[in-house]
Design a protein around this motif. Structure first.
Motif, PDB file in Angstrom:
ATOM      1  N   SER A 130       0.856  -1.190   0.000  1.00  0.00           N
ATOM      2  CA  SER A 130       0.000   0.000   0.000  1.00  0.00           C
ATOM      3  C   SER A 130       0.889   1.237   0.000  1.00  0.00           C
ATOM      4  N   ASP A 132       0.878   3.805   1.899  1.00  0.00           N
ATOM      5  CA  ASP A 132       1.305   4.118   3.269  1.00  0.00           C
ATOM      6  C   ASP A 132       2.513   3.285   3.677  1.00  0.00           C
ATOM      7  N   GLU A 133       2.407   1.973   3.475  1.00  0.00           N
ATOM      8  CA  GLU A 133       3.489   1.080   3.869  1.00  0.00           C
ATOM      9  C   GLU A 133       4.752   1.364   3.062  1.00  0.00           C
ATOM     10  N   LEU A 136       6.376   4.672   4.291  1.00  0.00           N
ATOM     11  CA  LEU A 136       7.042   4.546   5.593  1.00  0.00           C
ATOM     12  C   LEU A 136       8.339   3.756   5.479  1.00  0.00           C
ATOM     13  N   THR A 154       4.645  13.138   8.401  1.00  0.00           N
ATOM     14  CA  THR A 154       3.321  12.575   8.122  1.00  0.00           C
ATOM     15  C   THR A 154       2.231  12.970   9.113  1.00  0.00           C
ATOM     16  N   TYR A 156       1.537  11.342  11.639  1.00  0.00           N
ATOM     17  CA  TYR A 156       1.089  10.136  12.329  1.00  0.00           C
ATOM     18  C   TYR A 156       1.670  10.162  13.739  1.00  0.00           C
ATOM     19  N   ASN A 160       1.611   4.912  16.146  1.00  0.00           N
ATOM     20  CA  ASN A 160       1.006   4.509  14.882  1.00  0.00           C
ATOM     21  C   ASN A 160       2.087   4.210  13.841  1.00  0.00           C
ATOM     22  N   ILE A 161       3.134   5.006  13.825  1.00  0.00           N
ATOM     23  CA  ILE A 161       4.240   4.777  12.889  1.00  0.00           C
ATOM     24  C   ILE A 161       4.900   3.438  13.179  1.00  0.00           C
ATOM     25  N   LYS A 164       2.573   0.676  12.017  1.00  0.00           N
ATOM     26  CA  LYS A 164       2.535   0.627  10.558  1.00  0.00           C
ATOM     27  C   LYS A 164       3.851   0.093   9.983  1.00  0.00           C
ATOM     28  N   ARG A 167       3.897  -3.708  10.475  1.00  0.00           N
ATOM     29  CA  ARG A 167       3.047  -4.357   9.477  1.00  0.00           C
ATOM     30  C   ARG A 167       3.663  -4.278   8.083  1.00  0.00           C
ATOM     31  N   ALA A 168       4.242  -3.128   7.772  1.00  0.00           N
ATOM     32  CA  ALA A 168       4.853  -2.947   6.453  1.00  0.00           C
ATOM     33  C   ALA A 168       6.022  -3.910   6.264  1.00  0.00           C
ATOM     34  N   HIS A 171       4.529  -7.359   5.619  1.00  0.00           N
ATOM     35  CA  HIS A 171       3.992  -7.483   4.260  1.00  0.00           C
ATOM     36  C   HIS A 171       5.113  -7.518   3.230  1.00  0.00           C
TER      37      HIS A 171
END
Length: 188
Positions: A130, A132-133, A136, A154, A156, A160-161, A164, A167-168, A171
């Motif tokens: 994505s 966003d990912e 970052l 950002t 954020y 949250n960073i 994210k 998760r990034a 992924h």
């Protein structure tokens, strides 16, 4: 930061040729940020141009309260978000997204490795994530921005960073593992 102070002083004194120093130093990452959000080369280039114009106009107000790069990348980030919102107002429900890698190329990681170096593969994996990912990961690993600098760019929250980014990374690893799986199957 010293050279940036000198450049700003020269520009404010009327030496507009010195502005090219900023363009040379920051255009690549500015484009990367814009492209991660816009997902279109021409639109990203336009965002970068608009961002440099905004930066030039705002130079007299820059107080060195943060790193210059952080301040400028925040301009790029917000300019891209504004352009993206404007674009979504005028676009239909379907977004055309060109396929840059064919299914056959994805299934043949060894072919990708032969045609591209590691950096290009990483950039292709980032395209799969994505926006966003991808943004970052690019800021954190390619531009080596700290969590605090990413927060400033950002807006954020720090937590949250971190979430994210976690998760990034996951992924990113999954996409890369898929490519490597196909390569292993071909070797066997």
């Amino acid at each position: 930061m010293g050279e940036e102070r000198q450049w700003i002083a020269k520009i404010l004194a009327g030496d507009t040729n010195c502005f090219s120093c900023f363009v040379t130093k920051y255009q690549h990452m500015a484009y990367t940020i814009a492209y991660r959000i816009m997902e279109n080369r021409e639109e990203a280039e336009e965002v970068v141009q608009d961002s440099f114009v905004k930066m030039y106009r705002a130079l007299p107000d820059f107080q060195f309260g943060s790193k210059f790069s952080t301040w400028f990348y925040k301009i790029v980030y917000h300019t891209a978000l504004t352009a993206q919102r404007r674009q979504s107002v005028f676009s239909g429900y379907e977004e055309a997204r060109p396929e840059e890698i064919t299914e056959q190329e994805v299934n043949s990681a060894s072919g990708l490795l032969e045609r591209e170096d590691r950096k290009a593969i990483i950039l292709n994996v980032l395209k799969e994530l994505s926006s966003d990912e991808s943004l970052l990961l690019s800021l954190f690993y390619l531009e080596e921005c700290s969590i605090e600098e990413i927060h400033q760019i950002t807006d954020y929250t720090v937590s949250n960073i971190k979430v994210k980014l976690f998760r990034a990374r996951k992924h990113f690893y999954e996409k890369l593992k898929l490519i490597m799986k196909y390569e292993m199957e071909e070797l066997l």
